[in-house]
Write a protein that holds these residues in place. Structure first.
Motif, PDB file in Angstrom:
ATOM      1  N   ALA A 172       0.935  -1.270  -0.042  1.00  0.00           N
ATOM      2  CA  ALA A 172      -0.089   0.107   0.052  1.00  0.00           C
ATOM      3  C   ALA A 172       0.870   1.225   0.099  1.00  0.00           C
ATOM      4  O   ALA A 172       0.446   2.295  -0.672  1.00  0.00           O
ATOM      5  CB  ALA A 172      -0.920   0.038   1.074  1.00  0.00           C
ATOM      6  N   ALA A 173       1.958   1.255   0.554  1.00  0.00           N
ATOM      7  CA  ALA A 173       2.972   2.322   0.628  1.00  0.00           C
ATOM      8  C   ALA A 173       3.359   2.788  -0.605  1.00  0.00           C
ATOM      9  O   ALA A 173       3.450   3.775  -1.079  1.00  0.00           O
ATOM     10  CB  ALA A 173       4.202   2.107   1.871  1.00  0.00           C
ATOM     11  N   GLY A 174       3.815   1.714  -1.301  1.00  0.00           N
ATOM     12  CA  GLY A 174       4.478   1.760  -2.751  1.00  0.00           C
ATOM     13  C   GLY A 174       3.481   2.397  -3.640  1.00  0.00           C
ATOM     14  O   GLY A 174       3.568   3.203  -4.501  1.00  0.00           O
ATOM     15  N   TYR A 175       2.050   1.607  -3.478  1.00  0.00           N
ATOM     16  CA  TYR A 175       1.094   2.211  -4.365  1.00  0.00           C
ATOM     17  C   TYR A 175       0.749   3.906  -4.182  1.00  0.00           C
ATOM     18  O   TYR A 175       0.536   4.285  -4.967  1.00  0.00           O
ATOM     19  CB  TYR A 175      -0.224   1.274  -3.994  1.00  0.00           C
ATOM     20  CG  TYR A 175      -1.516   1.731  -5.104  1.00  0.00           C
ATOM     21  CD1 TYR A 175      -1.351   0.860  -6.219  1.00  0.00           C
ATOM     22  CD2 TYR A 175      -2.359   2.761  -4.863  1.00  0.00           C
ATOM     23  CE1 TYR A 175      -2.196   1.284  -7.188  1.00  0.00           C
ATOM     24  CE2 TYR A 175      -3.267   3.059  -6.085  1.00  0.00           C
ATOM     25  CZ  TYR A 175      -3.383   2.188  -6.983  1.00  0.00           C
ATOM     26  OH  TYR A 175      -4.276   2.378  -7.911  1.00  0.00           O
ATOM     27  N   ALA A 176       0.467   4.006  -2.799  1.00  0.00           N
ATOM     28  CA  ALA A 176       0.427   5.364  -2.492  1.00  0.00           C
ATOM     29  C   ALA A 176       1.452   6.404  -2.985  1.00  0.00           C
ATOM     30  O   ALA A 176       1.043   7.430  -3.341  1.00  0.00           O
ATOM     31  CB  ALA A 176       0.234   5.577  -1.011  1.00  0.00           C
ATOM     32  N   MET A 177       2.665   5.795  -2.779  1.00  0.00           N
ATOM     33  CA  MET A 177       3.839   6.916  -3.129  1.00  0.00           C
ATOM     34  C   MET A 177       3.502   7.057  -4.876  1.00  0.00           C
ATOM     35  O   MET A 177       3.870   8.107  -5.431  1.00  0.00           O
ATOM     36  CB  MET A 177       4.994   6.100  -3.065  1.00  0.00           C
ATOM     37  CG  MET A 177       5.485   5.984  -1.547  1.00  0.00           C
ATOM     38  SD  MET A 177       6.753   4.949  -1.175  1.00  0.00           S
ATOM     39  CE  MET A 177       8.190   5.506  -2.348  1.00  0.00           C
ATOM     40  N   GLY A 178       3.085   6.223  -5.616  1.00  0.00           N
ATOM     41  CA  GLY A 178       3.037   6.075  -6.912  1.00  0.00           C
ATOM     42  C   GLY A 178       1.659   7.152  -7.267  1.00  0.00           C
ATOM     43  O   GLY A 178       1.983   7.827  -8.412  1.00  0.00           O
ATOM     44  N   GLN A 179       0.885   7.192  -6.484  1.00  0.00           N
ATOM     45  CA  GLN A 179      -0.250   8.112  -6.409  1.00  0.00           C
ATOM     46  C   GLN A 179       0.530   9.748  -6.397  1.00  0.00           C
ATOM     47  O   GLN A 179       0.126  10.632  -7.118  1.00  0.00           O
ATOM     48  CB  GLN A 179      -1.284   8.084  -5.638  1.00  0.00           C
ATOM     49  CG  GLN A 179      -2.192   6.746  -5.796  1.00  0.00           C
ATOM     50  CD  GLN A 179      -3.139   6.563  -4.622  1.00  0.00           C
ATOM     51  OE1 GLN A 179      -2.994   6.743  -3.499  1.00  0.00           O
ATOM     52  NE2 GLN A 179      -4.526   6.135  -4.962  1.00  0.00           N
ATOM     53  N   LYS A 180       1.329   9.618  -5.564  1.00  0.00           N
ATOM     54  CA  LYS A 180       1.842  11.025  -5.002  1.00  0.00           C
ATOM     55  C   LYS A 180       2.841  11.546  -6.366  1.00  0.00           C
ATOM     56  O   LYS A 180       2.611  12.542  -6.866  1.00  0.00           O
ATOM     57  CB  LYS A 180       2.750  10.914  -3.884  1.00  0.00           C
ATOM     58  CG  LYS A 180       3.641  12.113  -3.513  1.00  0.00           C
ATOM     59  CD  LYS A 180       2.555  13.292  -3.166  1.00  0.00           C
ATOM     60  CE  LYS A 180       3.587  14.477  -2.703  1.00  0.00           C
ATOM     61  NZ  LYS A 180       4.505  14.083  -1.526  1.00  0.00           N
ATOM     62  N   PHE A 181       3.769  10.526  -6.822  1.00  0.00           N
ATOM     63  CA  PHE A 181       4.287  10.693  -7.939  1.00  0.00           C
ATOM     64  C   PHE A 181       3.793  11.086  -9.407  1.00  0.00           C
ATOM     65  O   PHE A 181       4.304  11.782  -9.945  1.00  0.00           O
ATOM     66  CB  PHE A 181       5.618   9.414  -8.306  1.00  0.00           C
ATOM     67  CG  PHE A 181       6.233   9.415  -7.166  1.00  0.00           C
ATOM     68  CD1 PHE A 181       6.800  10.512  -6.039  1.00  0.00           C
ATOM     69  CD2 PHE A 181       6.951   8.213  -6.668  1.00  0.00           C
ATOM     70  CE1 PHE A 181       7.671  10.159  -4.978  1.00  0.00           C
ATOM     71  CE2 PHE A 181       7.834   7.575  -5.818  1.00  0.00           C
ATOM     72  CZ  PHE A 181       8.145   8.920  -4.751  1.00  0.00           C
ATOM     73  N   TYR A 217       7.816  10.404   2.019  1.00  0.00           N
ATOM     74  CA  TYR A 217       7.313  10.672   0.904  1.00  0.00           C
ATOM     75  C   TYR A 217       5.931  11.379   0.955  1.00  0.00           C
ATOM     76  O   TYR A 217       5.232  11.590   0.056  1.00  0.00           O
ATOM     77  CB  TYR A 217       7.298   9.657  -0.093  1.00  0.00           C
ATOM     78  CG  TYR A 217       8.690   9.151  -0.475  1.00  0.00           C
ATOM     79  CD1 TYR A 217       9.363   9.774  -1.715  1.00  0.00           C
ATOM     80  CD2 TYR A 217       9.531   8.224   0.052  1.00  0.00           C
ATOM     81  CE1 TYR A 217      10.582   9.489  -2.078  1.00  0.00           C
ATOM     82  CE2 TYR A 217      10.748   7.996  -0.406  1.00  0.00           C
ATOM     83  CZ  TYR A 217      11.268   8.575  -1.530  1.00  0.00           C
ATOM     84  OH  TYR A 217      12.500   8.328  -1.840  1.00  0.00           O
ATOM     85  N   ASP A 218       5.532  11.833   2.252  1.00  0.00           N
ATOM     86  CA  ASP A 218       4.235  12.150   2.263  1.00  0.00           C
ATOM     87  C   ASP A 218       3.249  11.530   1.341  1.00  0.00           C
ATOM     88  O   ASP A 218       2.192  12.162   0.823  1.00  0.00           O
ATOM     89  CB  ASP A 218       4.365  13.765   2.128  1.00  0.00           C
ATOM     90  CG  ASP A 218       5.005  14.497   3.293  1.00  0.00           C
ATOM     91  OD1 ASP A 218       4.967  14.243   4.226  1.00  0.00           O
ATOM     92  OD2 ASP A 218       5.593  15.429   2.516  1.00  0.00           O
ATOM     93  N   ALA A 219       3.110  10.062   1.494  1.00  0.00           N
ATOM     94  CA  ALA A 219       2.377   9.411   0.887  1.00  0.00           C
ATOM     95  C   ALA A 219       0.755   9.652   1.189  1.00  0.00           C
ATOM     96  O   ALA A 219       0.643   9.764   2.280  1.00  0.00           O
ATOM     97  CB  ALA A 219       2.732   7.715   0.799  1.00  0.00           C
ATOM     98  N   PRO A 220      -0.074   9.384   0.327  1.00  0.00           N
ATOM     99  CA  PRO A 220      -1.555   9.523   0.719  1.00  0.00           C
ATOM    100  C   PRO A 220      -2.077   8.438   1.170  1.00  0.00           C
ATOM    101  O   PRO A 220      -3.026   7.715   0.569  1.00  0.00           O
ATOM    102  CB  PRO A 220      -2.215  10.024  -0.661  1.00  0.00           C
ATOM    103  CG  PRO A 220      -1.331   9.208  -1.561  1.00  0.00           C
ATOM    104  CD  PRO A 220       0.071   9.465  -1.280  1.00  0.00           C
ATOM    105  N   LEU A 221      -1.582   7.768   2.416  1.00  0.00           N
ATOM    106  CA  LEU A 221      -1.877   6.757   2.811  1.00  0.00           C
ATOM    107  C   LEU A 221      -2.414   6.578   4.207  1.00  0.00           C
ATOM    108  O   LEU A 221      -1.940   7.312   5.136  1.00  0.00           O
ATOM    109  CB  LEU A 221      -0.643   5.621   2.917  1.00  0.00           C
ATOM    110  CG  LEU A 221      -0.705   4.564   3.429  1.00  0.00           C
ATOM    111  CD1 LEU A 221      -1.523   3.368   2.794  1.00  0.00           C
ATOM    112  CD2 LEU A 221       0.539   3.956   3.784  1.00  0.00           C
ATOM    113  N   VAL A 222      -3.799   6.074   4.316  1.00  0.00           N
ATOM    114  CA  VAL A 222      -4.402   6.058   5.781  1.00  0.00           C
ATOM    115  C   VAL A 222      -3.993   4.546   6.215  1.00  0.00           C
ATOM    116  O   VAL A 222      -4.332   3.486   5.398  1.00  0.00           O
ATOM    117  CB  VAL A 222      -5.866   5.927   5.654  1.00  0.00           C
ATOM    118  CG1 VAL A 222      -6.453   5.708   7.006  1.00  0.00           C
ATOM    119  CG2 VAL A 222      -6.266   7.485   5.073  1.00  0.00           C
ATOM    120  N   LEU A 223      -3.351   4.478   7.331  1.00  0.00           N
ATOM    121  CA  LEU A 223      -3.069   3.279   7.996  1.00  0.00           C
ATOM    122  C   LEU A 223      -4.279   2.633   8.823  1.00  0.00           C
ATOM    123  O   LEU A 223      -4.214   3.660  10.048  1.00  0.00           O
ATOM    124  CB  LEU A 223      -1.580   3.135   8.627  1.00  0.00           C
ATOM    125  CG  LEU A 223      -0.505   3.314   7.638  1.00  0.00           C
ATOM    126  CD1 LEU A 223       0.211   4.616   7.816  1.00  0.00           C
ATOM    127  CD2 LEU A 223       0.186   2.217   7.519  1.00  0.00           C
TER     128      LEU A 223
END
Length: 401
Positions: A172-181, A217-223
């Motif tokens: 999920a962190a990787g996916y959220a980082m992709g959303q950010k990038f 990376y300030d990823a848009p992730l809700v844990l």
């Protein structure tokens, strides 16, 4: 709705949040007490007695129709869960992972998501799957051992179940980082990701690493941690000196504890957290304080490590019953409504059972398909050799072998 100051560390521009001082003995004791009782910081909008209360930072307007919809969701998901449990006991499934008692956390969080948001589950998120349009029948293959999930994760915006404890958090962190990038955050139409895990998973390195990366990376992730207080046979206080939501401070992002048996509070807090993330202010940690009313899985015996008195106390906090009581008190639902929902739940269970009993066994060659993206001569040779071996056991027309 703004983030409460006591939950959001000061973050000077360009610098991470300061590390909190080591807790005193009194703070540790208070933290352990909060871990077992919920604590003063627990966000709640609907009490166990069905009384609607307000919260200074997290409050929502809810209509009678919306609340009836949330009630229906929880009843149907619980009925499907109970049927899955029964099917395993009758030998139709290899294992089942119950969600009994956690319906409010999952339905509240699931209904807070927008269509563009992505969810990463563990193996217990049957309620979130329901909210994302994945039918209970589509879960059965996982627990029967015939597939890894029969839905399209990108179409449903719901990833396949993850069995490895905590691994979904890194995904999920990787996916959220992709959303950010990819520039998919920053406004009301932005995307966010939410990942679900249990209190036991917080002891895994994958969860820690996902918090590090998402914070950097300030990823848009809700844990979204569903703290059901038992990591199989170990209570939460054996894993953490302080409530789990306090861990967010060490990573420099907000941590919030919500009543996981309160569907309205879970909806309000998760909606706020997802909006924070889609606007580029993520990540956020939510600890949904709830209780696992059943076994960890059908291979577990909870009577060997927890007292029946504890279970009986939590039955009084049932997430469905408190909504039912509130609907009746507000005169937002009558007997006909409740009977209709129950009949719908029974029909869903019957359809689930019929589907399970008639599931075909996949052909043997399927275990070799979709292993690699491109054809593999080595795998093809293994498949041919295996199928030839199996053909020696087939019964011929004449009755020979």
């Amino acid at each position: 709705m703004s983030s409460p100051e006591q939950w959001t560390p000061e973050r000077p521009a360009g610098t991470p949040a300061a590390t909190a001082a080591s807790p005193t003995a009194e703070q540790v004791i208070a933290g352990l007490r909060a871990t077992s009782e919920g604590g003063a910081d627990l966000v709640q909008l609907l009490t166990p007695e069905g009384e609607r209360v307000s919260h200074p930072d997290f409050d929502i307007e809810i209509t009678a129709e919306e609340l009836r919809g949330l009630y229906r969701d929880m009843v149907l998901v619980r009925r499907a869960d109970r049927e899955g449990n029964a099917l395993q006991r009758q030998g139709q499934l290899g294992i089942w992972v119950p969600l009994l008692g956690q319906e409010a956390a999952q339905i509240g969080a699931g209904r807070a998501m927008r269509p563009q948001d992505m969810a990463f589950p563990s193996y217990r998120e049957h309620g979130v799957a329901w909210c994302k349009g994945v039918q209970p029948t589509e879960l059965l293959g996982i627990f029967r051992g015939t597939d890894h999930g029969s839905w399209d994760p990108l179409e449903k915006r719901f990833h396949l179940y993850t069995i490895v404890i905590g691994n979904q958090c890194l995904n999920a962190a990787g996916y959220a980082m992709g959303q950010k990038f990819d520039g998919k955050v920053g406004d009301d139409d932005g995307e966010a990701t939410i990942v679900f895990f249990g209190d036991g998973a917080t002891s895994q390195g994958d969860v820690h690493e996902s918090m590090v990366w998402s914070a950097v990376y300030d990823a848009p992730l809700v844990l979204f941690c569903q703290n059901n207080q038992w990591a199989i046979s170990e209570p939460t206080e054996r894993q953490s000196r302080l409530p789990l939501y306090h861990r967010a401070r060490g990573y420099g992002f907000p941590g919030i504890r919500v009543d996981g048996n309160d569907v309205l509070a879970c909806l309000a807090v998760t909606r706020w957290a997802l909006d924070e993330c889609r606007h580029g202010n993520g990540p956020v940690l939510i600890e949904a304080f709830t209780y696992r009313m059943d076994a960890h899985t059908t291979s577990d015996d909870p009577t060997r490590y927890r007292l029946s008195d504890e279970l009986e106390a939590w039955k009084l906090k049932d997430p469905i019953e408190r909504v039912r009581v509130h609907l009746v008190r507000q005169q937002w639902a009558d007997t006909a409504f409740f009977d209709e929902v129950q009949a719908e739940a029974d029909q869903l269970a019957a359809e689930l059972r019929d589907f399970c009993l008639n599931m075909p066994d996949p052909p043997a060659k399927r275990i070799f398909s979709e292993v690699y993206a491109e054809p593999s001569p080595v795998l093809d040779a293994q498949r041919d050799e295996f199928l030839e071996y199996l053909s020696g056991f087939e019964t011929t027309v004449g009755g020979g072998h």
